[in-house]
Design an enzyme around this catalytic site. Structure first.
Site, PDB file in Angstrom:
ATOM      1  CG  ASP A  55      -1.992  -1.107   1.153  1.00  0.00           C
ATOM      2  OD1 ASP A  55      -1.978  -1.897   0.198  1.00  0.00           O
ATOM      3  OD2 ASP A  55      -2.812  -1.193   2.086  1.00  0.00           O
ATOM      4  CG  ASP A  93      -6.568  -0.098   1.321  1.00  0.00           C
ATOM      5  OD1 ASP A  93      -6.852  -1.280   1.582  1.00  0.00           O
ATOM      6  OD2 ASP A  93      -6.977   0.865   2.013  1.00  0.00           O
ATOM      7  CG  HIS A  95     -11.309   0.841   0.431  1.00  0.00           C
ATOM      8  ND1 HIS A  95     -11.326  -0.479   0.842  1.00  0.00           N
ATOM      9  CD2 HIS A  95     -10.384   1.457   1.233  1.00  0.00           C
ATOM     10  CE1 HIS A  95     -10.456  -0.644   1.832  1.00  0.00           C
ATOM     11  NE2 HIS A  95      -9.867   0.507   2.082  1.00  0.00           N
ATOM     12  CG  HIS A  99     -14.995   0.073   1.664  1.00  0.00           C
ATOM     13  ND1 HIS A  99     -14.356  -0.225   2.853  1.00  0.00           N
ATOM     14  CD2 HIS A  99     -15.036  -1.077   0.959  1.00  0.00           C
ATOM     15  CE1 HIS A  99     -14.015  -1.504   2.847  1.00  0.00           C
ATOM     16  NE2 HIS A  99     -14.413  -2.040   1.707  1.00  0.00           N
ATOM     17  CG  HIS A 128      -8.561   5.042   2.938  1.00  0.00           C
ATOM     18  ND1 HIS A 128      -9.536   4.803   3.885  1.00  0.00           N
ATOM     19  CD2 HIS A 128      -7.966   3.847   2.701  1.00  0.00           C
ATOM     20  CE1 HIS A 128      -9.524   3.525   4.218  1.00  0.00           C
ATOM     21  NE2 HIS A 128      -8.592   2.911   3.511  1.00  0.00           N
ATOM     22  CE  LYS A 153      -4.009  -4.429   1.141  1.00  0.00           C
ATOM     23  NZ  LYS A 153      -4.706  -3.350   1.853  1.00  0.00           N
ATOM     24  CB  CYS A 198      -2.134  -3.002   5.063  1.00  0.00           C
ATOM     25  SG  CYS A 198      -3.861  -2.443   4.926  1.00  0.00           S
TER      26      CYS A 198
HETATM   27  C1  VGL Z   1      -4.642   0.643   5.759  1.00  0.00           C
HETATM   28  C2  VGL Z   1      -6.172   1.544   7.190  1.00  0.00           C
HETATM   29  C3  VGL Z   1      -7.158   1.432   6.238  1.00  0.00           C
HETATM   30  C4  VGL Z   1      -3.233   0.225   5.527  1.00  0.00           C
HETATM   31  C5  VGL Z   1      -5.611   0.514   4.799  1.00  0.00           C
HETATM   32  O1  VGL Z   1      -2.788   0.188   4.357  1.00  0.00           O
HETATM   33  O2  VGL Z   1      -2.546  -0.063   6.517  1.00  0.00           O
HETATM   34  N1  VGL Z   1      -4.933   1.149   6.947  1.00  0.00           N
HETATM   35  N2  VGL Z   1      -6.865   0.929   5.048  1.00  0.00           N
HETATM   36 ZN    ZN Z   2      -8.296   0.868   3.522  1.00  0.00          ZN
END
Ligand code: VGL
Ligand code: ZN
Length: 251
Positions: A55, A93, A95, A99, A128, A153, A198
């Site tokens: 990410d 990430d 979404h 979401h 996000h 994901k 993540c």
């Molecule tokens: C993440 C919070 C929400 C991450 C992703 O990449 O760690 N954290 N979505």
């Molecule tokens: Zn996320």
């Protein structure tokens, strides 16, 4: 563990060894790494090792919707590590609009509060990494052209997925475990954002599917909401995830 390493380095700072250790530390600093491995020889990644770059997306970089402190500082180091691995997988990430993990989808809730969903407690985030938006793009300075797979994901509207392997119910697979098995990889090295979400969940799931997992600490940054960073390191240690530094890898 870090403290132990420092102690070890101090206690070995004598004679020729001191010179070697000092040179190692200087080199590591020049690369943005923090400390050379006390065990000596850095490990050279092999054909069964894979670097998982988690990410490294605009929304997790300062200025982004869910900015991780110093999130951009890891990018040169991640590039350098990437160049040292034959096999690299990136994650994104990804979404849907509206979401379930977004606070904005839960009237009366604010970001970083939690709610209970069918699969358990969900931390609620600012909107996000919405599919196809600039915030979801990989950071422009991330340069790992030989990366072999980008796994997305968190694209099911009603379920989050911190882990690159399983979604938040712990059962729905992203397909990554099958891919890694088919490719014959045995050991996953993790870098990226965020250490306590993540990266941590992916490392824990790597162990669950029988892989070795090492988190390269100085090539990650955490969010640290409500003690999440300390908790994450505890959980990872219990699951046999190794906590290493970039200087432990020969690149
Ligand atoms: C993440 C919070 C929400 C991450 C992703 O990449 O760690 N954290 N979505
Ligand atoms: Zn996320």
């Amino acid at each position: 563990m870090v403290t132990d390493r420092r102690g070890f380095l101090k206690s070995t700072m004598v004679g020729a060894l001191a010179a070697t250790a000092a040179a190692g530390v200087t080199r590591a600093h020049a690369q943005g790494a923090l400390k050379a491995s006390p065990k000596g020889t850095p490990v050279k990644p092999g054909p069964r090792d894979v670097l998982l770059v988690v990410d490294v997306q605009n929304d997790f970089i300062p200025g982004g919707a869910l900015a991780v402190k110093e999130g951009d500082a890891i990018v040169p180091l991640v590039n350098q590590l990437g160049a040292g691995f034959e096999h690299v997988i990136l994650t994104q990430d990804w979404h849907t609009p509206g979401h379930v993990s977004f606070a904005s989808s839960h009237p009366g809730k604010k970001p970083f509060e939690t709610t209970t969903l069918a699969y358990g407690t969900q931390v609620l985030w600012p909107d996000h990494c919405v599919q196809g938006t600039p915030g979801a793009d990989l950071h422009k300075d991330l340069k790992i052209p030989h990366a072999e797979l980008i796994i997305r994901k968190g694209y099911r509207k009603q379920m989050d997925s911190y882990s690159a392997f399983f979604e938040a119910d712990g059962k729905t697979t992203t397909g990554l475990a099958g891919y890694v098995k088919d490719r014959g990889f045995r050991q996953v090295y993790l870098v990226g954002l965020a250490t306590d979400f993540c990266v941590c969940w992916s490392a824990l799931d790597a162990r669950k599917v029988g892989l070795g997992a090492s988190v390269i600490e100085d090539a990650c940054r955490g969010i640290d909401t409500n003690g999440s960073l300390g908790k994450a390191w505890d959980q990872m240690a219990k699951a046999g995830v190794k906590r290493i530094r970039s200087a432990d890898i020969a690149v």
